[in-house]
Each structure stands twice: as C-alpha cells, then as structure tokens.
Design a protein around this motif. Sequence first.
Motif, mmCIF file in Angstrom:
data_model
loop_
_atom_site.group_PDB
_atom_site.id
_atom_site.type_symbol
_atom_site.label_atom_id
_atom_site.label_comp_id
_atom_site.label_asym_id
_atom_site.label_seq_id
_atom_site.Cartn_x
_atom_site.Cartn_y
_atom_site.Cartn_z
ATOM 1 N N MET A 1 -12.644 -49.566 -2.235
ATOM 2 C CA MET A 1 -12.457 -49.633 -3.679
ATOM 3 C C MET A 1 -12.538 -48.224 -4.263
ATOM 4 O O MET A 1 -13.448 -47.468 -3.951
ATOM 5 C CB MET A 1 -13.537 -50.527 -4.274
ATOM 6 C CG MET A 1 -13.432 -50.693 -5.740
ATOM 7 S SD MET A 1 -14.659 -51.910 -6.290
ATOM 8 C CE MET A 1 -14.590 -51.576 -7.991
ATOM 9 N N LEU A 2 -11.598 -47.881 -5.098
ATOM 10 C CA LEU A 2 -11.600 -46.582 -5.754
ATOM 11 C C LEU A 2 -12.658 -46.548 -6.841
ATOM 12 O O LEU A 2 -13.002 -47.581 -7.408
ATOM 13 C CB LEU A 2 -10.251 -46.331 -6.432
ATOM 14 C CG LEU A 2 -9.099 -45.787 -5.603
ATOM 15 C CD1 LEU A 2 -8.697 -46.758 -4.541
ATOM 16 C CD2 LEU A 2 -7.943 -45.461 -6.502
ATOM 17 N N SER A 3 -13.123 -45.335 -7.136
ATOM 18 C CA SER A 3 -14.024 -45.209 -8.275
ATOM 19 C C SER A 3 -13.263 -45.736 -9.497
ATOM 20 O O SER A 3 -12.065 -45.463 -9.650
ATOM 21 C CB SER A 3 -14.457 -43.762 -8.484
ATOM 22 O OG SER A 3 -13.585 -43.071 -9.337
ATOM 23 N N PRO A 4 -13.918 -46.514 -10.350
ATOM 24 C CA PRO A 4 -13.226 -47.078 -11.511
ATOM 25 C C PRO A 4 -12.557 -46.012 -12.391
ATOM 26 O O PRO A 4 -11.447 -46.206 -12.877
ATOM 27 C CB PRO A 4 -14.341 -47.806 -12.265
ATOM 28 C CG PRO A 4 -15.324 -48.169 -11.195
ATOM 29 C CD PRO A 4 -15.293 -47.023 -10.231
ATOM 30 N N ARG A 5 -13.229 -44.888 -12.569
ATOM 31 C CA ARG A 5 -12.669 -43.823 -13.413
ATOM 32 C C ARG A 5 -11.386 -43.270 -12.795
ATOM 33 O O ARG A 5 -10.384 -43.084 -13.493
ATOM 34 C CB ARG A 5 -13.712 -42.717 -13.585
ATOM 35 C CG ARG A 5 -13.431 -41.790 -14.729
ATOM 36 C CD ARG A 5 -14.547 -40.796 -14.927
ATOM 37 N NE ARG A 5 -15.798 -41.462 -15.239
ATOM 38 C CZ ARG A 5 -16.853 -40.875 -15.744
ATOM 39 N NH1 ARG A 5 -16.823 -39.581 -16.017
ATOM 40 N NH2 ARG A 5 -17.961 -41.539 -15.994
ATOM 41 N N LEU A 6 -11.401 -43.013 -11.495
ATOM 42 C CA LEU A 6 -10.207 -42.505 -10.803
ATOM 43 C C LEU A 6 -9.099 -43.549 -10.844
ATOM 44 O O LEU A 6 -7.946 -43.222 -11.152
ATOM 45 C CB LEU A 6 -10.552 -42.140 -9.359
ATOM 46 C CG LEU A 6 -9.372 -41.683 -8.498
ATOM 47 C CD1 LEU A 6 -8.796 -40.371 -9.030
ATOM 48 C CD2 LEU A 6 -9.809 -41.526 -7.045
ATOM 49 N N HIS A 7 -9.424 -44.784 -10.530
ATOM 50 C CA HIS A 7 -8.428 -45.854 -10.503
ATOM 51 C C HIS A 7 -7.733 -45.984 -11.858
ATOM 52 O O HIS A 7 -6.497 -46.030 -11.944
ATOM 53 C CB HIS A 7 -9.094 -47.166 -10.093
ATOM 54 C CG HIS A 7 -8.134 -48.259 -9.832
ATOM 55 N ND1 HIS A 7 -8.118 -49.409 -10.577
ATOM 56 C CD2 HIS A 7 -7.141 -48.381 -8.920
ATOM 57 C CE1 HIS A 7 -7.169 -50.200 -10.140
ATOM 58 N NE2 HIS A 7 -6.561 -49.605 -9.129
ATOM 59 N N SER A 8 -8.509 -46.016 -12.930
ATOM 60 C CA SER A 8 -7.936 -46.131 -14.281
ATOM 61 C C SER A 8 -7.038 -44.940 -14.590
ATOM 62 O O SER A 8 -5.928 -45.107 -15.114
ATOM 63 C CB SER A 8 -9.045 -46.209 -15.333
ATOM 64 O OG SER A 8 -9.754 -47.401 -15.197
ATOM 65 N N PHE A 9 -7.511 -43.741 -14.273
ATOM 66 C CA PHE A 9 -6.745 -42.535 -14.566
ATOM 67 C C PHE A 9 -5.417 -42.524 -13.814
ATOM 68 O O PHE A 9 -4.358 -42.253 -14.404
ATOM 69 C CB PHE A 9 -7.575 -41.298 -14.208
ATOM 70 C CG PHE A 9 -6.881 -39.994 -14.477
ATOM 71 C CD1 PHE A 9 -6.665 -39.554 -15.776
ATOM 72 C CD2 PHE A 9 -6.458 -39.196 -13.428
ATOM 73 C CE1 PHE A 9 -6.032 -38.347 -16.029
ATOM 74 C CE2 PHE A 9 -5.829 -37.978 -13.668
ATOM 75 C CZ PHE A 9 -5.615 -37.558 -14.971
ATOM 76 N N LEU A 10 -5.449 -42.830 -12.521
ATOM 77 C CA LEU A 10 -4.214 -42.818 -11.732
ATOM 78 C C LEU A 10 -3.228 -43.868 -12.228
ATOM 79 O O LEU A 10 -2.018 -43.619 -12.284
ATOM 80 C CB LEU A 10 -4.529 -43.026 -10.249
ATOM 81 C CG LEU A 10 -5.296 -41.898 -9.572
ATOM 82 C CD1 LEU A 10 -5.602 -42.254 -8.123
ATOM 83 C CD2 LEU A 10 -4.539 -40.572 -9.655
ATOM 84 N N ASP A 11 -3.725 -45.024 -12.605
ATOM 85 C CA ASP A 11 -2.836 -46.070 -13.117
ATOM 86 C C ASP A 11 -2.301 -45.726 -14.508
ATOM 87 O O ASP A 11 -1.113 -45.914 -14.778
ATOM 88 C CB ASP A 11 -3.541 -47.424 -13.126
ATOM 89 C CG ASP A 11 -3.678 -48.016 -11.724
ATOM 90 O OD1 ASP A 11 -3.088 -47.462 -10.765
ATOM 91 O OD2 ASP A 11 -4.380 -49.031 -11.589
ATOM 92 N N GLU A 12 -3.153 -45.192 -15.376
ATOM 93 C CA GLU A 12 -2.712 -44.831 -16.730
ATOM 94 C C GLU A 12 -1.666 -43.721 -16.715
ATOM 95 O O GLU A 12 -0.807 -43.668 -17.595
ATOM 96 C CB GLU A 12 -3.906 -44.402 -17.583
ATOM 97 C CG GLU A 12 -4.813 -45.542 -17.972
ATOM 98 C CD GLU A 12 -6.137 -45.080 -18.587
ATOM 99 O OE1 GLU A 12 -6.296 -43.854 -18.848
ATOM 100 O OE2 GLU A 12 -7.011 -45.941 -18.785
ATOM 101 N N THR A 13 -1.749 -42.830 -15.737
ATOM 102 C CA THR A 13 -0.795 -41.724 -15.650
ATOM 103 C C THR A 13 0.404 -42.074 -14.766
ATOM 104 O O THR A 13 1.239 -41.213 -14.502
ATOM 105 C CB THR A 13 -1.478 -40.451 -15.115
ATOM 106 O OG1 THR A 13 -2.086 -40.739 -13.845
ATOM 107 C CG2 THR A 13 -2.522 -39.940 -16.094
ATOM 108 N N HIS A 14 0.473 -43.329 -14.335
ATOM 109 C CA HIS A 14 1.572 -43.809 -13.487
ATOM 110 C C HIS A 14 1.764 -42.926 -12.257
ATOM 111 O O HIS A 14 2.880 -42.577 -11.884
ATOM 112 C CB HIS A 14 2.874 -43.906 -14.293
ATOM 113 C CG HIS A 14 2.729 -44.739 -15.524
ATOM 114 N ND1 HIS A 14 2.589 -46.104 -15.485
ATOM 115 C CD2 HIS A 14 2.668 -44.386 -16.841
ATOM 116 C CE1 HIS A 14 2.458 -46.576 -16.721
ATOM 117 N NE2 HIS A 14 2.492 -45.549 -17.562
#
Length: 155
Positions: A1-14
Amino acid sequence: MLSPRLHSFLDETHSHYTTLHHERTVTAPHTAEAVRVPRQQFAKTVMLKVDGALAMYVMPSNFHADLHRIALALAGANVELAHEDEFRGLFPDCEPGAMPPFGNLYGVPVYVDSRLTEQDRITFNAGTHTDAVRMPYAEFEQLVQPQVLWLTHMM
C-alpha cells in the motif's frame, strides 16, 4: 500500500506510475533485488541535516552519500546525516525508513544525485517496506523539482 499522501498526489496529478508489492525488505539494495530492478535504477532516500534543517538526498541504491562533497556542492553548508528520531514525525503516513523521495509533500527540500537523471525510469519506496513505485524519471523530476547534484561514489 502506498503512503496515502503519495497515492493522492500521484493520482491528482495524473502521474504515470506502477506499484510493485514485494516481500518485506529494509535496505534499498535488497528492495531493488526484490522488485527486480538494477540497483542504479532504485532510488534510495537519505535524510540529511543541512545547516540544521532537514533535507532528502536521493541517489541510486548502489552508491552512498559523500557528506563532504554534498557540503561543497551546497556552498560549504554544514551537512550531516539526520537521526531517525529527528525526522520520524515528518512522515506520519510512512513506515520509518521507507519514505518516498517526495519531500515536497512533507515540506522537506530534495536533492537528487545526477546519476538518477540518466535513468529512463526510477523505482523507490512508497511509504512501506513492502511496496515500491516505478515511474519515469522525467515525471518524478517534474513533480518533485529537486536540486540535482553530482556527489556520490560506489560503495
């Protein structure tokens, strides 16, 4: 599982990335082996204190930081390794020692070894000792905007 902060950032920036789950490892060279990537493509993160302030230094896992050369590259700054006690609280969504090289998400400047810039893709810890992320180096650089330095030598 990715760190939630990293996961959100990578998804938000596509961002274009792949997650890699692996057996538990605690060193960057062992993680590179576990995810089957050459050590020069696995980016390890070393926490430093630069003039007393925390910073990340990101380099290929087959190298180690030369603090003297880092200090010279940073115009004579006082550079030392940070102790885990000094930075553990900065990465609340990460296991100790498994933080991703995205200091921008945690308010920490990032310096990257120029040898990583030669790689098409890099792989790095994703916040746990059992997960990694692989992505194009150019995209990592665009997202993090690290200062690029040439400082390490072979272990």
